[in-house]
Design an enzyme around this catalytic site. Structure first.
Site, short mmCIF file in Angstrom:
data_model
loop_
_atom_site.label_atom_id
_atom_site.label_comp_id
_atom_site.label_asym_id
_atom_site.label_seq_id
_atom_site.Cartn_x
_atom_site.Cartn_y
_atom_site.Cartn_z
N ASN A 179 0.87 -1.17 0.00
CA ASN A 179 0.00 0.00 0.00
C ASN A 179 0.91 1.23 0.00
OD1 ASN A 179 -1.77 2.07 0.51
ND2 ASN A 179 -2.22 1.46 2.63
N TRP A 180 1.03 1.83 -1.16
CA TRP A 180 1.98 2.95 -1.28
C TRP A 180 1.44 4.24 -0.68
CZ3 TRP A 180 3.81 2.40 -7.13
CH2 TRP A 180 4.53 1.20 -7.25
N SER A 233 3.56 -2.27 10.34
CA SER A 233 5.02 -2.28 10.52
C SER A 233 5.65 -3.64 10.21
CB SER A 233 5.40 -1.80 11.92
OG SER A 233 4.93 -0.48 12.13
N GLY A 253 2.83 -1.15 4.28
CA GLY A 253 2.89 0.28 4.00
C GLY A 253 4.33 0.70 3.75
N GLY A 254 4.97 1.24 4.79
CA GLY A 254 6.31 1.81 4.66
C GLY A 254 7.31 0.92 3.93
C1 PEP Z 1 -0.72 0.09 6.09
O1 PEP Z 1 -0.89 1.29 6.09
O2 PEP Z 1 -1.54 -0.67 5.52
C2 PEP Z 1 0.45 -0.44 6.79
C3 PEP Z 1 0.46 -1.69 7.16
O3 PEP Z 1 1.47 0.46 7.02
P1 PEP Z 1 2.91 0.15 7.68
O4 PEP Z 1 3.41 -1.13 7.06
O5 PEP Z 1 3.74 1.32 7.32
O6 PEP Z 1 2.68 0.00 9.15
#
Ligand code: PEP
Length: 250
Positions: A9-10, A212, A233-234
């Site tokens: 998920n960018w 995360s 995400g990140g």
């Molecule tokens: C997300 O926003 O779907 C997500 C899992 O973000 P992150 O991996 O950055 O926690």
């Protein structure tokens, strides 16, 4: 046997240039990923470029949201048919950032799930509790409520055509990951909740973990029996990290 899925998920990140180089990097390494399915969800504006670069590859793509409406005077919205126009397979619905910053209710998210499905897209339904809700001991209640909104609108069979992402809000973008046992407990609860209505749907349902996830913790999380991949995400913004998670899911 559920095929693991790792979806990036960018969010609202990137530029035309960075999209090109990120996809180039992912494309170079994805051949080593044998059994897991890989997908990316860029900002809408980059979908034509993503389609151009990924057509014919093993990487799927999708939107980060969609409108409940099919067309008309809805400034800023994007319809399911428009996602189809650019070859999307997936669409994320009910991400906690949409629920929080755009006040999306469980009922609105359920409607988005239904609209996506009706258009032949595979919805990735995000559910998860806030830190306050976890500390209050209401995690199961919250995820059940979010899940039940979809089942109430569409029936349990609708879940046979979608994916669930359990994303504890306190773990998203914070660097705090649910432990594999904490995540497994909620994933097992979600599956058992679906199994109350249909054991067949529950058995086939892919439930991703999000929050995360990184190359260093992915194998342990995805190694749990009810965790079928990740929504990232990140770590989906660098090819090396994203591929590291895809390899772990393999
Ligand atoms: C997300 O926003 O779907 C997500 C899992 O973000 P992150 O991996 O950055 O926690």
């Amino acid at each position: 046997m559920r095929r693991p899925l790792v979806a990036g998920n960018w969010k609202m990140n990137g530029s035309l240039e960075s999209v090109r180089s990120l996809l180039d990097g992912i494309g170079r390494g994805v051949g080593d990923v044998k059994s897991a399915e890989v997908a990316v969800c860029p900002p809408y504006i980059y979908l034509p470029e993503v389609e151009k670069l990924l057509s014919g590859s093993d990487i799927a793509w999708g939107g980060q949201d969609l409108s409940t409406e099919s067309s008309g005077a809805y400034t800023g919205e994007v319809a399911a048919s428009m996602l189809n126009d650019f070859g999307c397979k997936y669409v994320i619905v009910g991400h906690s950032e949409r629920r929080t910053y755009h006040a999306e209710s469980d009922q609105l998210v359920a409607k988005k799930y239904a609209v996506a499905r009706a258009a032949g897209l595979v919805p990735i339904l995000c559910i998860g509790e806030t830190l306050e809700e976890r500390e209050a001991g209401t995690t199961n209640e919250v995820v059940a409520r979010q899940l039940d909104a979809v089942i109430a609108l569409e029936g349990v069979d609708a879940l046979a055509h979608g994916v669930i992402a359990y994303e504890p809000v306190w773990a998203i973008g914070t660097g705090k990951t649910a432990t594999p046992d904490q995540a497994q407990e909620v994933h097992a609860f979600i599956r058992s909740r679906v199994a109350e209505k249909s054991s067949e749907v529950a058995e086939g349902l892919r439930i991703l973990y999000g929050g995360s996830m990184k190359p260093g913790n992915a194998a342990e999380l995805i190694g749990k029996s009810d965790i079928d991949g990740g929504l990232i995400g990140g770590a989906s913004l660098t090819a090396e990290d994203f591929l590291g998670i895809c390899t772990a899911a393999d």
